[in-house]
Design a protein around this motif. Structure first.
Motif, PDB file in Angstrom:
ATOM      1  N   VAL A 280       0.837  -1.201   0.000  1.00  0.00           N
ATOM      2  CA  VAL A 280       0.000   0.000   0.000  1.00  0.00           C
ATOM      3  C   VAL A 280       0.873   1.253   0.000  1.00  0.00           C
ATOM      4  O   VAL A 280       0.649   2.183  -0.785  1.00  0.00           O
ATOM      5  CB  VAL A 280      -0.955  -0.002   1.220  1.00  0.00           C
ATOM      6  N   SER A 281       1.931   1.259   0.842  1.00  0.00           N
ATOM      7  CA  SER A 281       2.802   2.439   0.916  1.00  0.00           C
ATOM      8  C   SER A 281       3.523   2.679  -0.406  1.00  0.00           C
ATOM      9  O   SER A 281       3.632   3.816  -0.861  1.00  0.00           O
ATOM     10  CB  SER A 281       3.833   2.282   2.032  1.00  0.00           C
ATOM     11  N   VAL A 282       4.020   1.582  -1.017  1.00  0.00           N
ATOM     12  CA  VAL A 282       4.750   1.733  -2.281  1.00  0.00           C
ATOM     13  C   VAL A 282       3.815   2.261  -3.364  1.00  0.00           C
ATOM     14  O   VAL A 282       4.162   3.177  -4.118  1.00  0.00           O
ATOM     15  CB  VAL A 282       5.397   0.392  -2.701  1.00  0.00           C
ATOM     16  N   ILE A 283       2.591   1.736  -3.430  1.00  0.00           N
ATOM     17  CA  ILE A 283       1.632   2.208  -4.431  1.00  0.00           C
ATOM     18  C   ILE A 283       1.350   3.690  -4.221  1.00  0.00           C
ATOM     19  O   ILE A 283       1.375   4.485  -5.167  1.00  0.00           O
ATOM     20  CB  ILE A 283       0.319   1.392  -4.359  1.00  0.00           C
ATOM     21  N   GLN A 284       1.135   4.077  -2.957  1.00  0.00           N
ATOM     22  CA  GLN A 284       0.858   5.483  -2.674  1.00  0.00           C
ATOM     23  C   GLN A 284       2.031   6.373  -3.071  1.00  0.00           C
ATOM     24  O   GLN A 284       1.846   7.428  -3.663  1.00  0.00           O
ATOM     25  CB  GLN A 284       0.551   5.671  -1.190  1.00  0.00           C
ATOM     26  N   LEU A 285       3.247   5.919  -2.737  1.00  0.00           N
ATOM     27  CA  LEU A 285       4.444   6.688  -3.085  1.00  0.00           C
ATOM     28  C   LEU A 285       4.554   6.864  -4.590  1.00  0.00           C
ATOM     29  O   LEU A 285       4.789   7.956  -5.085  1.00  0.00           O
ATOM     30  CB  LEU A 285       5.693   5.971  -2.571  1.00  0.00           C
ATOM     31  N   ARG A 286       4.358   5.763  -5.334  1.00  0.00           N
ATOM     32  CA  ARG A 286       4.436   5.795  -6.786  1.00  0.00           C
ATOM     33  C   ARG A 286       3.424   6.784  -7.348  1.00  0.00           C
ATOM     34  O   ARG A 286       3.760   7.639  -8.154  1.00  0.00           O
ATOM     35  CB  ARG A 286       4.129   4.396  -7.353  1.00  0.00           C
ATOM     36  N   LEU A 287       2.164   6.643  -6.919  1.00  0.00           N
ATOM     37  CA  LEU A 287       1.094   7.480  -7.456  1.00  0.00           C
ATOM     38  C   LEU A 287       1.352   8.949  -7.187  1.00  0.00           C
ATOM     39  O   LEU A 287       1.240   9.781  -8.080  1.00  0.00           O
ATOM     40  CB  LEU A 287      -0.254   7.078  -6.855  1.00  0.00           C
ATOM     41  N   THR A 288       1.729   9.263  -5.928  1.00  0.00           N
ATOM     42  CA  THR A 288       1.887  10.678  -5.603  1.00  0.00           C
ATOM     43  C   THR A 288       3.140  11.247  -6.258  1.00  0.00           C
ATOM     44  O   THR A 288       3.137  12.383  -6.689  1.00  0.00           O
ATOM     45  CB  THR A 288       1.931  10.909  -4.084  1.00  0.00           C
ATOM     46  N   SER A 289       4.210  10.458  -6.361  1.00  0.00           N
ATOM     47  CA  SER A 289       5.423  11.023  -6.964  1.00  0.00           C
ATOM     48  C   SER A 289       5.203  11.233  -8.463  1.00  0.00           C
ATOM     49  O   SER A 289       5.728  12.165  -9.056  1.00  0.00           O
ATOM     50  CB  SER A 289       6.639  10.144  -6.710  1.00  0.00           C
ATOM     51  N   LYS A 290       4.369  10.399  -9.091  1.00  0.00           N
ATOM     52  CA  LYS A 290       4.017  10.592 -10.496  1.00  0.00           C
ATOM     53  C   LYS A 290       3.284  11.919 -10.665  1.00  0.00           C
ATOM     54  O   LYS A 290       3.575  12.692 -11.558  1.00  0.00           O
ATOM     55  CB  LYS A 290       3.123   9.442 -10.959  1.00  0.00           C
ATOM     56  N   LYS A 291       2.308  12.137  -9.770  1.00  0.00           N
ATOM     57  CA  LYS A 291       1.532  13.381  -9.809  1.00  0.00           C
ATOM     58  C   LYS A 291       2.452  14.587  -9.643  1.00  0.00           C
ATOM     59  O   LYS A 291       2.311  15.595 -10.322  1.00  0.00           O
ATOM     60  CB  LYS A 291       0.490  13.375  -8.685  1.00  0.00           C
TER      61      LYS A 291
END
Lengths: 295, 292
Positions: A280-291
């Motif tokens: 969950v943390s990795v997915i959140q990190l990926r999504l927000t850093s993409k944004k």
């Protein structure tokens, strides 16, 4: 020549190694070693005492068929998703309010931050009284049937009670983080947007929110992680009840792993829980850093 | 163009000298009630004698007709208040002390070495990734481990806290170190000072804003934590302030005045701390959020 440079370097390096070593040893002893032992026990039928056998992947297979484990995941995710959204929306609105031109600014900030410093367990006990006595009494007095029973006693609504307490406490921290984020936005950016004739909503949507995005991602990751690990409030509000409807993953691991003779089985549960949190943390990190990159 | 400049100057003026937004202030004050009401209820019930508690809302929430402090003395006796207070102070204080020393040392050596040294870079990610390890997975093995090492007591809890807060604190120290120019240490080292002395004489004092942040975050976390002492110290007769509330739930029974007096007693130390250091607590946390 290079040897000459290297010599003082290596002396410095020795000191640096000496500096990091005490922390590193403690970390290995009380984080890595228990992590590995926990993972090891997840392949055994250990009950917490006595002898045990290796059972391979048995625990993990059983885990996916265990309805109690399944419902604890359902509760924990329902709680964490609703909680994270509520906490972040409320604290963003509060931060915008507390960061604008108002009177008693620091006193108000001080009060809104108060829940964060209080013990989650004690807050749970206080709210437990509120839910069990005050709100039903008020509901009866006002003639509202829906409120006349404690929501903590209701199998379908108890989780909302836990959620209210969790949100009440978590909003404080996130508000402070959002306020410090808002303060990093220079005032001339707002002046430029007001010269361009942007209305407040446009300013918020096109300016404040994008500039705040690093703080949004910090807050999302922080609150999701904390909410997934919910324990104290459960302990003081419901003890997992009624009918195990508010049993969080941490609470179930504690309850059945420590006292229920399921050391091995709950270790497997904990391993899965660990993987879930990291994912969950990795997915959140990926999504927000993409944004953040897109901006 | 000139009108635009004049307009912007006007806007600038209103921004800086504008009147405070009264409507917003009122709304925010009303919102405060959600925070203050549960605390008001706690105080009122704690000060009341059980006979005043009737079954309606007014019975619980009205102001007590006479202040009854006997709840507090009774609560202190039942929960062994002074001992749990002392234990909480010892655990929190020693955890902060150890964290400031060990975490800042680790943060410094990692922060300064990880640029050119792969091993230190690995150590950084290794420790920081500990942030994602839930206590639930460590809990059961740690109970065994601390029992074997015979630290299933306050010392064990302190050591565990030092480990639990290490990822966050090391990250904070490493982040803060980027603001301190390396030239300082190089100059000191040219003057013949060792890395060790340079650290304690120059770097450690320079990191004091981050020490405050680390101390506050660690203090709030350890002071209020129940789970660690609950599973680690269950064998010993010592409790901490929050843990005592859990352990004595059954003794409070339906005497809510006694229970609430005990809750209030347990909250008072941190409330006092907060009232005195409110600015630095909020500032310290904001500092951690920006740097972290």
């Amino acid at each position: 020549m290079s040897a000459q440079i290297r010599k003082p370097m290596s002396k410095r390096m020795k000191t640096h190694i000496g500096m990091v070593l005490p922390a590193l040893i403690l970390f290995i002893a009380f984080n890595t070693i228990p992590l590995i032992t926990g993972a090891f026990y997840s392949f055994t039928n250990y009950r917490g005492y006595g002898s045990y056998d290796m059972v391979g992947l048995r625990n993990f297979i059983d885990l996916f068929q265990d309805s109690r484990v399944g419902s604890s995941y359902l509760f924990t995710f329902k709680y964490a998703i609703c909680g994270t959204i509520l906490v972040n929306v409320i604290s963003l609105v509060l931060a915008l309010g507390l960061n604008s031109r108002i009177r008693f600014k620091s006193a108000l900030r001080g009060i809104y931050f108060l829940p964060n410093i209080l013990s989650g367990l004690i807050v749970g006990y206080i709210f437990s009284f509120l839910f069990t006595y005050i709100i039903p009494a008020a509901g009866t007095a006002l003639g509202w049937k829906a409120l006349s029973n404690s929501i903590l006693a209701s199998e379908s609504w108890a989780w909302v009670g836990v959620l209210i307490v969790g949100v009440w406490q978590s909003v404080a921290m996130n508000t402070i983080i959002y306020i410090s984020g808002l303060q990093t936005i220079p005032a001339d950016v707002y002046e430029a947007s007001s010269i361009d004739g942007a209305n407040p909503w446009q300013t918020f949507q096109k300016l404040t929110l994008p500039l705040l995005l690093p703080f949004v991602s910090t807050n999302l990751i922080l609150s999701t992680k904390n909410m997934l690990m919910v324990f104290d409030q459960i302990m003081s509000l419901t003890k997992g009840g009624p009918a195990q409807s508010t049993e969080s993953i941490s609470y179930l691991i504690y309850r059945n792993g420590m006292d229920g003779g399921q050391f091995g089985f709950q270790s497997a549960n904990a391993v899965v829980f660990f993987v879930v949190i990291v994912t969950v943390s990795v997915i959140q990190l990926r999504l927000t850093s993409k944004k953040e990159e897109q901006l | 163009m000139s009108t635009a400049v004049a307009k912007s100057a006007k806007k600038l003026k209103t921004r800086e000298e504008g009147k405070p937004n009264i409507l917003l202030t009122v709304l925010l004050i009303i919102g405060c009630l959600t925070v203050l009401f549960p605390l008001y209820m706690t105080i009122v019930i704690a000060l009341k004698s059980p006979s005043e508690m009737t079954n309606d809302v007014a019975g619980a929430l009205s102001f007590p007709s006479s202040l009854s402090f006997s709840n507090f003395s009774e609560a202190m006796r039942v929960t062994d208040f002074w001992n749990s207070l002392l234990n909480s102070f010892l655990i929190t204080g020693l955890t902060i002390g150890l964290s400031l020393v060990l975490h800042s040392l680790a943060g410094y050596s990692i922060g300064r070495s990880m640029g050119g040294n792969k091993a230190f870079k690995f150590i950084y990610f290794y420790i920081v990734s500990g942030m994602f390890v839930p206590f639930a997975i460590l809990m059961m093995p740690l109970v065994k481990e601390t029992a074997i090492l015979q630290i299933d007591n306050m010392l064990g809890v302190i050591l565990l806290y030092v480990v639990f807060y290490m990822p966050m604190n090391v990250m904070l120290y490493c982040g803060y170190l980027k603001n301190i120019p390396q030239a300082m240490e190089e100059a000191a080292e040219i003057d013949g000072a060792s890395t060790w002395t340079t650290y304690w004489r120059i770097i450690f004092p320079m990191m004091s804003p981050m020490h405050a942040t680390v101390a506050i975050l660690t203090a709030l976390g350890t002071w209020n934590d129940v789970m660690t002492p609950l599973v680690i110290m269950s064998g010993s007769e010592h409790t901490t302030l929050p843990l005592a509330q859990l352990n004595f739930q059954t003794q409070f029974g339906t005497n809510y005045n006694l229970a609430f007096a005990s809750y209030l007693l347990a909250l008072i130390p941190i409330l006092i701390f907060y009232i005195i250091c409110q600015k630095s607590i909020i500032g310290g946390i904001a500092n951690g959020a920006v740097k972290g």
